[in-house]
Design an enzyme around this catalytic site. Sequence first.
Site, PDB file in Angstrom:
ATOM      1  CE  LYS A 153     126.166  55.297  71.764  1.00  0.00           C
ATOM      2  NZ  LYS A 153     125.727  56.591  71.205  1.00  0.00           N
ATOM      3  CB  CYS A 261     112.749  64.417  79.881  1.00  0.00           C
ATOM      4  SG  CYS A 261     113.765  63.506  78.712  1.00  0.00           S
ATOM      5  CD  GLU A 358     109.458  64.058  75.093  1.00  0.00           C
ATOM      6  OE1 GLU A 358     110.119  64.494  76.048  1.00  0.00           O
ATOM      7  OE2 GLU A 358     109.667  62.937  74.575  1.00  0.00           O
TER       8      GLU A 358
END
Length: 457
Positions: A153, A261, A358
Amino acid sequence: MITSLNPATDAVLARYTPHSGEQVAQRLAQAARAQKTWARTPLAERLALLRRVARVLREARDELAPLATLEMGKPLAEAQAEVEKCAWNFEFYADAAPGFLQDQVVPSGASDSRLVYDPLGVVLAVMPWNYPYWQVMRAAAPVLAAGNGLVLKHASNVPQCALALEDVFRRAGAPEGLFVALLVGAGEVAGLIQDPRIAAVTFTGSTPAGRSIAAQAGQALKKQVLELGGSDPFIVLADADVEAAAKVAVKARFQNTGQSCIAAKRFIVEQAVASRFTEAFCELTRQLVVGDPMVAGITQGAMAKRSLRDELHAQVLATVKEGARLLMGGRPVDGPGAFYQPTVLDQVSPDMTAAREETFGPAATLLRVADADEAVRVANGTPFGLGAALWTTDLDRARRLSREIEAGAVFVNGLVASDPRLPFGGVKESGYGRELGALGLHEFTNIKTVWTGPARV
């Protein structure tokens, strides 16, 4: 509709009707059948498929790379490198899997006792857009080598990349259904996790989404691996090679337009060398060339979505309002597309927005500290713990400090990067479980104890 949009031009590339419930059910049934056969397929045949996938990836590089650039905005050269890394990953597991899957004999009171590694079944991979090939294929190689199947997905803004990967496996001669891409929205994930044909889940994405995935998988009692957000520290101590550190730092922050990330996000620099580092960092940042990512020589493309650019801009504005000094950039680029200027914020304190949250885009924050002990405290003063870089010429001290840094990986005098040979993952709110290396393969196996009697006298 699922829409593929070019973030550099705002042009619509393609539209897809999501798979219906009936189509999803058919694909899951096909995946379950394929995996049952695949689990019984000799390891040598499974690994031969991995080698064919690597070959197809290289042959199709000039098709795949532009597609990633068009769908999510990364410079073409970076997209080409991403495809090559996927091929390397498949070759690595084709070579290493026999050793990783070999029975492990464990002395006990039995005449023979050992650990064996059996596949779990069909693994659901819920993947992000920022590395539309690598994020998927770093999971797929060990999952398939171990005898599992994979249902993808993918992020809804990279549907063409998802279908292109499905086609790679088809061209490599994979059994129909062994690797399946589902074009469905995020709202369908919970139902997929609950489906009995799904045995486990691997997810890469934001921490809030990871919490939801973990809750859903936990309710279903299904194994999950989560690689979530990061606010990676890049520590530069006074005895570091400052110029070398600055050169790597710019790449660590701005590659993939800062949308990673494990991109360095907080540059924690000892006061004695802070001015030198800042000057070198800014000089190299000015050399970045922002523009159409399909054009040769462009080193920073568009952000993947305008909404993400707006979110980053709000973080920058908030941090400046809180007292940070804006050294360069700090605003969207005028014109079409989701472009943002390479941005450097200095005199940032740990409580400011860009240090607490972040920042997923081309904005660097510089934090000045008195000494190494304060650097480690600041590095650890975050809910995240994915990667960290530490720059010093004192390797004995580096080994000591690396044990104190709360992260899934610490890279000394180098760029934090994922490598098929090394386990990869985080701690704290950056997730749990490991991808890559032997541990990444074992995550999606049933590590079964086999005890054979009679017991030794």
